[in-house]
Motif scaffolding. Sequence first.
Motif, PDB file in Angstrom:
ATOM      1  N   VAL A  75       0.832  -1.202   0.000  1.00 31.73           N
ATOM      2  CA  VAL A  75       0.000   0.000   0.000  1.00 31.73           C
ATOM      3  C   VAL A  75       0.871   1.259   0.000  1.00 31.73           C
ATOM      4  O   VAL A  75       0.572   2.230  -0.694  1.00 31.73           O
ATOM      5  CB  VAL A  75      -0.996  -0.020   1.173  1.00 31.73           C
ATOM      6  N   LEU A  76       1.965   1.248   0.747  1.00 26.09           N
ATOM      7  CA  LEU A  76       2.866   2.399   0.735  1.00 26.09           C
ATOM      8  C   LEU A  76       3.455   2.605  -0.663  1.00 26.09           C
ATOM      9  O   LEU A  76       3.552   3.742  -1.139  1.00 26.09           O
ATOM     10  CB  LEU A  76       3.978   2.227   1.778  1.00 26.09           C
ATOM     11  N   ALA A  77       3.819   1.519  -1.344  1.00 28.63           N
ATOM     12  CA  ALA A  77       4.343   1.637  -2.716  1.00 28.63           C
ATOM     13  C   ALA A  77       3.292   2.239  -3.651  1.00 28.63           C
ATOM     14  O   ALA A  77       3.607   3.098  -4.484  1.00 28.63           O
ATOM     15  CB  ALA A  77       4.793   0.269  -3.228  1.00 28.63           C
TER      16      ALA A  77
ATOM     17  N   VAL B 279      14.104   3.275  -0.144  1.00 27.03           N
ATOM     18  CA  VAL B 279      13.364   3.676   1.051  1.00 27.03           C
ATOM     19  C   VAL B 279      13.415   2.520   2.043  1.00 27.03           C
ATOM     20  O   VAL B 279      13.088   1.383   1.692  1.00 27.03           O
ATOM     21  CB  VAL B 279      11.893   4.005   0.733  1.00 27.03           C
ATOM     22  N   GLU B 280      13.823   2.832   3.274  1.00 28.26           N
ATOM     23  CA  GLU B 280      13.811   1.856   4.360  1.00 28.26           C
ATOM     24  C   GLU B 280      12.887   2.386   5.449  1.00 28.26           C
ATOM     25  O   GLU B 280      12.882   3.584   5.731  1.00 28.26           O
ATOM     26  CB  GLU B 280      15.221   1.640   4.902  1.00 28.26           C
TER      27      GLU B 280
ATOM     28  N   VAL C  20      12.159   6.439   9.075  1.00 30.94           N
ATOM     29  CA  VAL C  20      12.279   6.331   7.621  1.00 30.94           C
ATOM     30  C   VAL C  20      13.654   6.826   7.216  1.00 30.94           C
ATOM     31  O   VAL C  20      14.131   7.848   7.716  1.00 30.94           O
ATOM     32  CB  VAL C  20      11.207   7.189   6.907  1.00 30.94           C
ATOM     33  N   ALA C  21      14.278   6.107   6.290  1.00 34.19           N
ATOM     34  CA  ALA C  21      15.538   6.558   5.696  1.00 34.19           C
ATOM     35  C   ALA C  21      15.414   6.427   4.187  1.00 34.19           C
ATOM     36  O   ALA C  21      14.874   5.435   3.681  1.00 34.19           O
ATOM     37  CB  ALA C  21      16.711   5.720   6.204  1.00 34.19           C
ATOM     38  N   VAL C  22      15.856   7.440   3.465  1.00 35.28           N
ATOM     39  CA  VAL C  22      15.885   7.405   2.002  1.00 35.28           C
ATOM     40  C   VAL C  22      17.303   7.753   1.566  1.00 35.28           C
ATOM     41  O   VAL C  22      17.996   8.531   2.215  1.00 35.28           O
ATOM     42  CB  VAL C  22      14.854   8.362   1.358  1.00 35.28           C
ATOM     43  N   ARG C  23      17.713   7.139   0.461  1.00 37.50           N
ATOM     44  CA  ARG C  23      19.044   7.434  -0.075  1.00 37.50           C
ATOM     45  C   ARG C  23      19.083   7.098  -1.552  1.00 37.50           C
ATOM     46  O   ARG C  23      18.245   6.354  -2.050  1.00 37.50           O
ATOM     47  CB  ARG C  23      20.113   6.650   0.675  1.00 37.50           C
TER      48      ARG C  23
ATOM     49  N   ASP D 161       3.116  10.863   2.159  1.00 31.11           N
ATOM     50  CA  ASP D 161       3.374  12.278   1.863  1.00 31.11           C
ATOM     51  C   ASP D 161       4.774  12.671   2.344  1.00 31.11           C
ATOM     52  O   ASP D 161       5.530  13.322   1.612  1.00 31.11           O
ATOM     53  CB  ASP D 161       2.339  13.174   2.548  1.00 31.11           C
ATOM     54  N   ALA D 162       5.113  12.276   3.576  1.00 26.59           N
ATOM     55  CA  ALA D 162       6.426  12.635   4.146  1.00 26.59           C
ATOM     56  C   ALA D 162       7.554  11.942   3.397  1.00 26.59           C
ATOM     57  O   ALA D 162       8.594  12.554   3.110  1.00 26.59           O
ATOM     58  CB  ALA D 162       6.458  12.270   5.633  1.00 26.59           C
ATOM     59  N   VAL D 163       7.377  10.668   3.051  1.00 30.36           N
ATOM     60  CA  VAL D 163       8.423   9.928   2.333  1.00 30.36           C
ATOM     61  C   VAL D 163       8.612  10.514   0.934  1.00 30.36           C
ATOM     62  O   VAL D 163       9.748  10.673   0.467  1.00 30.36           O
ATOM     63  CB  VAL D 163       8.083   8.421   2.277  1.00 30.36           C
TER      64      VAL D 163
END
Length: 188
Positions: A85-87, A114-115, A135-138, A179-181
């Motif tokens: 659902v997040l995807a 995205v982790e 949440v971590a994004v890179r 929204d935040a991610v």
Amino acid sequence: MRRRALLGAALLAGCARSPEPRLFTLAPRPGEARAGGPATIELRRPGLAGYLDRPEIVRAAGPYQVGLAGAERWAEPFGDMLGRVLAENLSQRLPGSTVFTEAGGLSADADGVVELDVQRFDADAAGLVALLAQVAVRRSGSRRAAPRARSLRITVPAAAGDTPAMVAAMSTALGQLADAVAEMLRGV
């Protein structure tokens, strides 16, 4: 022998009366579409607090207690559903990006990763859904570069005290997380 037959019949009758499980699923929520995300995004399998990693729906039952919602269960493993659902939410918010999950059937080199670690995602006795996650994004391939990371606390009141209202509020909270991610991904 007759006693055993009666006991067996009583057990079968008890099983026949057990309620069928009611299955629930989180649903994507619309959000603002934004440009500027990576072309391909891999959503890693979400980490879950142990109490959430079960088929039964969990509710806070009081101070230091959680309860299970009887015959009300998730329609699929909670971590898989959360990722799916997040995807879908991220795909809608970042229309120029292709989002796939680590648990899915695709394996491709992604431009962004995205982790997610979910530490809490339940409703209290008053019906307030709380989502606490890190949440971590890179950018993919840039392990040496520091990821953008945040802790997020999202609360959404359920419209009623029943399970469908709680699941709807959880879906809304997951949309707010998306929204935040999405905003974090725009900067990687």
